[in-house]
Design a protein around this motif. Structure first.
Motif, mmCIF file in Angstrom:
data_model
loop_
_atom_site.group_PDB
_atom_site.id
_atom_site.type_symbol
_atom_site.label_atom_id
_atom_site.label_comp_id
_atom_site.label_asym_id
_atom_site.label_seq_id
_atom_site.Cartn_x
_atom_site.Cartn_y
_atom_site.Cartn_z
ATOM 1 N N GLU A 223 0.814 -1.212 0.000
ATOM 2 C CA GLU A 223 0.000 0.000 0.000
ATOM 3 C C GLU A 223 0.849 1.264 0.000
ATOM 4 O OE1 GLU A 223 -2.734 -0.116 3.197
ATOM 5 O OE2 GLU A 223 -3.651 -2.032 2.610
ATOM 6 N N ASP A 224 2.191 1.087 0.101
ATOM 7 C CA ASP A 224 3.126 2.210 0.057
ATOM 8 C C ASP A 224 2.770 3.277 1.099
ATOM 9 O OD1 ASP A 224 5.427 3.380 -0.933
ATOM 10 O OD2 ASP A 224 4.323 4.690 -2.293
ATOM 11 N N ARG A 225 2.653 2.835 2.345
ATOM 12 C CA ARG A 225 2.330 3.782 3.415
ATOM 13 C C ARG A 225 2.946 3.297 4.729
ATOM 14 N NH1 ARG A 225 -2.137 2.504 6.737
ATOM 15 N NH2 ARG A 225 -3.082 0.477 6.264
ATOM 16 N N VAL A 226 3.077 4.222 5.668
ATOM 17 C CA VAL A 226 3.608 3.921 6.985
ATOM 18 C C VAL A 226 2.469 3.457 7.884
ATOM 19 C CG1 VAL A 226 4.770 4.865 9.017
ATOM 20 C CG2 VAL A 226 5.479 5.582 6.737
ATOM 21 N N LEU A 227 2.649 2.280 8.505
ATOM 22 C CA LEU A 227 1.634 1.749 9.414
ATOM 23 C C LEU A 227 1.821 2.275 10.831
ATOM 24 C CD1 LEU A 227 1.569 -1.979 8.220
ATOM 25 C CD2 LEU A 227 0.007 -0.129 7.580
ATOM 26 N N TYR A 228 3.092 2.400 11.250
ATOM 27 C CA TYR A 228 3.347 2.889 12.609
ATOM 28 C C TYR A 228 4.728 3.518 12.659
ATOM 29 C CZ TYR A 228 4.293 3.101 17.579
ATOM 30 O OH TYR A 228 4.623 3.550 18.825
ATOM 31 N N LEU A 229 4.845 4.591 13.445
ATOM 32 C CA LEU A 229 6.105 5.283 13.650
ATOM 33 C C LEU A 229 6.136 5.772 15.090
ATOM 34 C CD1 LEU A 229 8.690 6.276 12.264
ATOM 35 C CD2 LEU A 229 7.504 8.388 11.703
ATOM 36 N N SER A 230 7.159 5.365 15.853
ATOM 37 C CA SER A 230 7.205 5.687 17.279
ATOM 38 C C SER A 230 7.567 7.149 17.495
ATOM 39 C CB SER A 230 8.213 4.774 17.985
ATOM 40 O OG SER A 230 9.522 5.016 17.512
ATOM 41 N N PRO A 231 7.222 7.705 18.668
ATOM 42 C CA PRO A 231 7.468 9.124 18.945
ATOM 43 C C PRO A 231 8.948 9.507 18.927
ATOM 44 C CG PRO A 231 5.896 8.217 20.504
ATOM 45 C CD PRO A 231 6.446 7.061 19.741
ATOM 46 N N ALA A 232 9.848 8.530 19.192
ATOM 47 C CA ALA A 232 11.275 8.856 19.222
ATOM 48 C C ALA A 232 11.759 9.419 17.885
ATOM 49 C CB ALA A 232 12.090 7.608 19.574
ATOM 50 N N ASN A 247 3.761 11.540 3.910
ATOM 51 C CA ASN A 247 4.750 11.266 2.858
ATOM 52 C C ASN A 247 5.913 10.523 3.486
ATOM 53 O OD1 ASN A 247 6.544 11.212 0.736
ATOM 54 N ND2 ASN A 247 6.879 13.427 0.675
ATOM 55 N N LYS A 248 5.953 9.217 3.278
ATOM 56 C CA LYS A 248 6.947 8.388 3.970
ATOM 57 C C LYS A 248 8.369 8.630 3.466
ATOM 58 C CE LYS A 248 7.222 4.117 1.253
ATOM 59 N NZ LYS A 248 7.120 2.660 1.307
#
Length: 693
Positions: A223-232, A247-248
């Motif tokens: 799907e060319d997308r970010v599923l999860y990204l941590s706050p760090a 925009n990954k």
């Protein structure tokens, strides 16, 4: 959805499909059996109905035949009765063909035949066979009723069998479906349990991912997308997470230009193996950070050729990189220092030979002005070489220090004029010194002055058009440290060169304007004094060099300086003719030069090229007054060991040890002569020792 949960889901779907298919098959079988039984029941119901209608027709026909005797219209009754009786007999015959019981069928067939026979014998009207016809009619009717009763009983039995068949079929269906349903429920329970545990694990993982300093990144390639990204991520990269969700590829703009190509190519060529990268990023605030990330491809069970997701763990390793660079830098400097210390020993031997021979040459040709001039030039060059070698030893932390209790403010004030003369007039010198006189350290004052002078000269060269040079002294009472900060407003040092400026022979000055040993000497001196040196610089703003020294907590021992060399005029040969000196030196040229020099000044001289030979010479010549020995000699016996054994043989023997190294601070200073030494230094030291001065 995690792979394990997907597998459980697919397994459950297969079980449901199997149970549905099995249920449909069982239902079809049961329905077929029930339909078959229902057809038998319907057949018996039809026969009973058929018999009932045939019996009605038969009775009606018999009644019409009976009425034909008394009725004027008897022919009509008779014919109608016969027609109904024939119709009933035909129906009996049809029923008889469908009766399962052979006995009932034969009884019905016989009764029907008897009745037909009697009916044929009957004559209209008033036939005497009327009684027989009635009897045959009663017999047929009785048999019909008996058959009807039998059929009704069989019908009830069929209905009971039908119910039994249905119950049995249901039991079979239940027996077959219950294990399947139980397995389905068990699988569903496991799936729900797994789903619950998975949700709990995901919850814990997210709680952990939200708190750790590392970045966790999960993206869907399909799907060319970010599923999860941590706050760090935002803390390290300085980019809001929401921007990456939109925009990954935005984070790639922060990669250092020198590393971007390598990073992008590595990610584009990612295969089945995990990928580890180290690269730099430039944050929006201009800060450069080092990043280490590990990227793991995730494959679906149905497609093992192309990854469907990527998981990345990234960490800020800037501090580790700095520590590694500092460690590497320290190790490199240590290695250079060790090499320098070793070379300086041989260099000191050569300089001693040059100095002594030049002095011998000048003494021999004292009336030849040209030769005397050349000799003095050789001596000056050798002295400059000795100074340069001393700087090398300072960098290598091998120079012999004379630490004393020094008040930093007083020392800098005493050195003010020297420092002012070392810089240009268009540079303003500012001293920021505290009035307290408690800022004392244990340090070699001469070496500290030399270090300050070197720093001021570097600052002067960094400000060719003028500026301000500030020397400030501060104290950290908590850390028991004193700080001397030398700051200029010059052109500064590029960041990538900061770790190189203390390396020996490295200089940013033009060729011929610097040896590259100034900061090296300062660094070595500070390290040997138990302190530290830090350099901060910004291009076109200036540079600040800080000397950090421990505050003095005790009164340090001071040593008499041997730098003051007494003046010794050439003596007559007869003045020293009563003394015999044994020289032990492995350097051939130095041994020869020292021997000639001492002989020239009236001493009797014996020589030995090793400790063992010197000990043998001492045993064979009991009149030796002084042992003049190099410390570092080959052959398994150094100068210190030689001196110990020599004193055992001759306790009144005088000993002077010499070396180009400075590690022998345990040797009594009055009995130690540092290489390189001039002729007057050697003669003065020998004269003092022999005459117990």
């Amino acid at each position: 959805m995690p792979l394990r949960n997907q597998q459980q889901k697919r397994k459950l779907n297969r079980q449901v499909s199997f149970i549905i298919a099995a249920g449909l098959i069982i239902i079809s079988i049961i329905s077929g059996l029930l339909l078959w039984k229902e057809r038998e029941v319907d057949s018996r119901v039809f026969l009973i109905s058929k018999i009932g209608m045939a019996v009605e027709d038969f009775h009606t026909g018999v009644m019409h035949v009976s009425l034909s005797k008394d009725d004027a219209s008897s022919p009509w009754h008779y014919n109608t009765g016969l027609a109904l009786i024939e119709q009933a007999l035909d129906e009996f015959r049809e029923v008889n063909r469908k009766i399962d019981s052979q006995t009932a069928s034969e009884t019905l067939s016989q009764s029907t035949s008897v009745f037909r026979q009697e009916l044929q014998n009957y004559s209209f009207p008033g036939d005497p066979n009327d009684v027989k016809l009635r009897q045959a009619s009663y017999l047929l009717n009785s048999n019909i009723r008996s058959i009807e009763k039998t059929l009704r009983e069989e019908l009830e039995q069929e209905r009971m069998n039908q119910r039994l068949w249905f119950s049995f079929a249901m039991l079979i269906a239940i027996a077959m479906l219950v294990p399947l349903v139980a397995s389905l429920l068990k699988s569903e329970y496991k799936r729900l349990r797994l789903d619950y545990e998975l949700r709990q694990s995901e919850k814990k993982f997210l709680e952990l991912a939200e708190k750790i300093d590392e970045v966790f990144w999960l993206e869907d390639l399909l799907e060319d997308r970010v599923l999860y990204l941590s706050p760090a991520f935002s803390k390290i990269y300085g980019i809001p997470r929401q921007e990456i969700y939109k925009n990954k590829y935005l984070w790639r703009d922060s990669i250092h230009p020198d590393d971007k190509k390598k990073v992008i190519e590595s990610l584009n060529n990612l295969n089945r193996e995990p990928l580890t990268l180290e690269y730099r990023i430039i944050r929006s605030d201009g800060e450069v950070r080092w990043i280490s990330d590990r990227t793991f491809p995730i494959f679906e069970e149905t497609d093992q050729q192309k990854p469907s997701k990527l998981a990345t763990i990234a960490a800020d390793i800037t501090e580790r990189k700095e520590r590694d660079n500092e460690t590497f830098h320290s190790q490199k400097l240590e290695a250079i220092g060790q090499l320098t210390g070793g070379v300086s020993h041989d260099f000191n031997n050569l300089l001693t030979v040059i100095l002594n021979n030049a002095e011998l040459l000048s003494w021999k040709h004292v009336n030849d002005e040209e030769t005397l001039h050349f000799s003095k030039m050789i001596i000056k060059a050798a002295e400059r070489g000795a100074s340069l070698n001393q700087q090398l030893l300072a960098f290598a932390s091998k120079q012999q220090l004379r630490p004393q209790q020094v008040d930093i403010s007083e020392l800098i004030n005493e050195t003010r004029d020297l420092l002012a003369r070392s810089i240009d007039s268009h540079i303003k010198l500012v001293l920021d010194l505290p009035s307290s006189d408690d800022i004392t350290v244990s340090v070699d004052p001469a070496q500290l002055q030399t270090a300050l002078l070197n720093l001021c000269i570097n600052a002067r060269d960094a400000m060719p058009t003028g500026g301000t040079l500030t020397i400030a002294v501060t104290v950290s009472q908590a850390e028991q440290l004193a700080f001397i900060r030398v700051t200029d407003t010059g052109k500064g040092i590029p960041e990538q060169l900061l770790n190189k400026v203390v390396e020996p022979f490295y200089t940013t000055k033009e060729r011929g304007k610097g040896t590259g040993l100034g900061l090296s000497m300062v660094y070595g001196f500070v390290q040997q004094s138990g302190g530290d040196l830090t350099i901060e610089s910004e291009e076109f703003v200036g540079t600040s060099v800080t000397i950090q020294l421990p505050l003095l907590a005790y009164k340090a021992k001071t040593s008499d300086s041997d730098s003051q060399v007494g003046s010794l005029k050439p003596a007559l040969e007869s003045a020293n003719s009563g003394f015999t000196i044994l020289i032990a030196e492995d350097e051939e040229f130095l041994l020869e030069t020292s021997s000639k020099t001492l002989k020239r000044y009236g001493y009797k001289v014996l020589t030995a090229s090793s400790g063992a030979k010197a000990l043998t010479t001492l045993k064979n010549n009991p009149n030796i007054d002084l042992l003049f020995s190099d410390i570092m000699m080959p052959g398994g016996m150094n100068g210190i060991e030689l001196a110990e054994q020599a004193l055992t043989l001759k306790p009144n023997l005088k000993v002077i040890l010499t070396s180009g190294y400075n590690e022998f601070d345990h040797v009594e200073p009055s009995r130690f002569l540092k290489k390189p030494y001039a002729t007057q230094d050697m003669l003065s030291r020998i004269n003092n020792v022999l005459r117990n001065k």
